[in-house]
Design a protein around this motif. Structure first.
Motif, mmCIF file in Angstrom:
data_model
loop_
_atom_site.group_PDB
_atom_site.id
_atom_site.type_symbol
_atom_site.label_atom_id
_atom_site.label_comp_id
_atom_site.label_asym_id
_atom_site.label_seq_id
_atom_site.Cartn_x
_atom_site.Cartn_y
_atom_site.Cartn_z
ATOM 1 N N TYR A 29 6.835 -0.416 -11.838
ATOM 2 C CA TYR A 29 5.938 -1.089 -10.742
ATOM 3 C C TYR A 29 6.115 -2.345 -10.384
ATOM 4 C CZ TYR A 29 2.218 -0.630 -7.808
ATOM 5 O OH TYR A 29 1.423 -0.874 -6.246
ATOM 6 N N SER A 30 5.940 -2.867 -11.682
ATOM 7 C CA SER A 30 5.805 -4.467 -11.769
ATOM 8 C C SER A 30 6.378 -5.533 -11.351
ATOM 9 C CB SER A 30 5.545 -4.894 -12.941
ATOM 10 O OG SER A 30 6.872 -4.758 -13.545
ATOM 11 N N ILE A 31 7.915 -4.715 -11.053
ATOM 12 C CA ILE A 31 9.195 -5.138 -10.171
ATOM 13 C C ILE A 31 9.074 -5.125 -8.576
ATOM 14 C CG2 ILE A 31 11.073 -3.140 -10.269
ATOM 15 C CD1 ILE A 31 11.828 -7.465 -10.742
ATOM 16 N N VAL B 189 0.596 -1.408 0.244
ATOM 17 C CA VAL B 189 0.013 -0.070 0.041
ATOM 18 C C VAL B 189 0.893 1.557 0.425
ATOM 19 C CG1 VAL B 189 -2.078 1.195 1.510
ATOM 20 C CG2 VAL B 189 -1.867 -1.379 0.896
ATOM 21 N N ILE B 190 1.975 1.512 0.624
ATOM 22 C CA ILE B 190 2.334 2.269 0.954
ATOM 23 C C ILE B 190 3.269 3.116 -0.229
ATOM 24 C CG2 ILE B 190 4.946 3.087 1.652
ATOM 25 C CD1 ILE B 190 4.426 1.538 4.388
ATOM 26 N N LEU B 191 4.002 1.645 -1.366
ATOM 27 C CA LEU B 191 4.844 1.511 -2.415
ATOM 28 C C LEU B 191 3.361 2.170 -3.659
ATOM 29 C CD1 LEU B 191 6.984 -1.853 -2.368
ATOM 30 C CD2 LEU B 191 7.242 0.191 -2.530
ATOM 31 N N LYS B 192 2.566 1.392 -3.220
ATOM 32 C CA LYS B 192 1.239 1.824 -4.348
ATOM 33 C C LYS B 192 0.878 3.509 -4.187
ATOM 34 C CE LYS B 192 -3.799 0.820 -5.708
ATOM 35 N NZ LYS B 192 -4.398 0.479 -5.710
ATOM 36 N N ASN B 193 1.119 4.205 -3.248
ATOM 37 C CA ASN B 193 0.364 5.145 -2.982
ATOM 38 C C ASN B 193 1.567 5.844 -3.613
ATOM 39 O OD1 ASN B 193 -2.387 4.344 -1.846
ATOM 40 N ND2 ASN B 193 -1.484 4.385 0.406
ATOM 41 N N ILE B 194 3.001 6.048 -2.740
ATOM 42 C CA ILE B 194 3.722 6.994 -2.946
ATOM 43 C C ILE B 194 4.767 6.633 -4.604
ATOM 44 C CG2 ILE B 194 6.012 6.703 -3.522
ATOM 45 C CD1 ILE B 194 6.213 6.473 -0.117
ATOM 46 N N LYS C 251 4.973 -9.153 -3.570
ATOM 47 C CA LYS C 251 4.323 -10.654 -3.006
ATOM 48 C C LYS C 251 5.442 -11.793 -2.496
ATOM 49 C CE LYS C 251 1.223 -9.846 -6.980
ATOM 50 N NZ LYS C 251 0.847 -9.880 -8.692
ATOM 51 N N LYS C 252 6.586 -11.443 -3.364
ATOM 52 C CA LYS C 252 7.770 -12.392 -2.411
ATOM 53 C C LYS C 252 8.653 -12.081 -0.725
ATOM 54 C CE LYS C 252 8.407 -14.397 -6.938
ATOM 55 N NZ LYS C 252 9.314 -15.624 -7.400
ATOM 56 N N ASN C 253 7.659 -11.220 -0.278
ATOM 57 C CA ASN C 253 8.022 -10.635 1.101
ATOM 58 C C ASN C 253 9.898 -10.171 0.998
ATOM 59 O OD1 ASN C 253 6.114 -10.713 2.271
ATOM 60 N ND2 ASN C 253 6.515 -13.232 2.770
ATOM 61 N N ARG C 254 9.891 -9.220 -0.018
ATOM 62 C CA ARG C 254 11.753 -8.339 -0.898
ATOM 63 C C ARG C 254 11.246 -7.348 -0.783
ATOM 64 N NH1 ARG C 254 14.884 -13.651 -3.384
ATOM 65 N NH2 ARG C 254 15.077 -14.897 -2.134
ATOM 66 N N GLU C 255 10.251 -6.438 -0.045
ATOM 67 C CA GLU C 255 10.716 -5.091 -0.114
ATOM 68 C C GLU C 255 11.858 -4.447 -0.601
ATOM 69 O OE1 GLU C 255 8.838 -6.990 1.578
ATOM 70 O OE2 GLU C 255 6.276 -6.811 1.027
ATOM 71 N N SER C 256 12.798 -5.062 0.902
ATOM 72 C CA SER C 256 14.249 -4.794 1.419
ATOM 73 C C SER C 256 15.129 -4.338 -0.316
ATOM 74 C CB SER C 256 15.058 -5.557 2.363
ATOM 75 O OG SER C 256 14.682 -6.899 1.901
#
Length: 177
Positions: free
Chosen positions: A75-77, A60-65, A83-88
């Motif tokens: 955005y697809s990456i 949600v944070i990434l989507k909003n920004i 989805k893979k819990n690799r936001e870091s």
């Protein structure tokens, strides 16, 4: 597998997708924008790296920004990584992407640190020096460090040329000790 290897693989996949979709320059601009957001907001980086914060919240944070500000390919990456819990890994991926982009476009990044801002003639001279040495287009980043006292420090890749007075004083101190 180390984070840098994983980040490289995602960055390579993003480069390949961007080339296929013919939006490489747009994705590069997006990744620079993402790096800028990270460098200006430490809290954002901490949130993305925090395993306690659920990935739905991060999405949600990434989507909003970013969703309406960047190319859908970029955005697809972000979507895949959440989805893979690799936001870091998004920031390391953006760094690796920049390296790959520079290699593809024959760009060399150089950083020159001086006591005061460069004038146009000095800037042109540094650009020529790096271009002559590397044979690539040069993007010059300028930094100011009054502690150098005089001279300059030029970094190109793993090479550093340090003609600063600060370095000479330190060498003299070591010699006299």
């Amino acid at each position: 597998m180390s984070n840098s290897v994983v980040a490289y693989r995602y960055a390579k996949a993003l480069v390949d997708l961007a080339l296929e979709q013919k939006v490489l320059d747009e994705v590069n601009t997006d990744m620079k924008f993402f790096e800028e957001v990270c460098s200006q907001n430490d809290e954002f980086q901490r949130v993305m790296a925090n395993p306690i914060i659920r990935h739905e919240k991060k999405k949600v944070i990434l989507k909003n920004i970013f969703e309406n500000r960047i190319n859908p390919v970029t955005y697809s990456i972000f979507d895949v990584l959440t989805k893979k819990n690799r936001e870091s890994l998004i920031y390391p991926i953006s760094v690796e992407f920049q390296k790959l982009y520079d290699d593809l476009n024959q760009i060399e990044r150089a950083v020159v640190t001086t006591v005061e801002p460069l004038n146009d003639a000095q800037r042109k001279e540094f650009l020529e020096i790096v271009k002559k040495a590397t044979g690539k287009k040069v993007e010059l980043e300028e930094k100011i460090d009054v502690n150098l006292i005089g001279g300059y420090v030029l970094k190109v890749g793993d090479t550093q040329i340090d003609t600063s007075i600060k370095k000479k004083i330190n060498e003299l101190k070591l010699e006299l000790a």
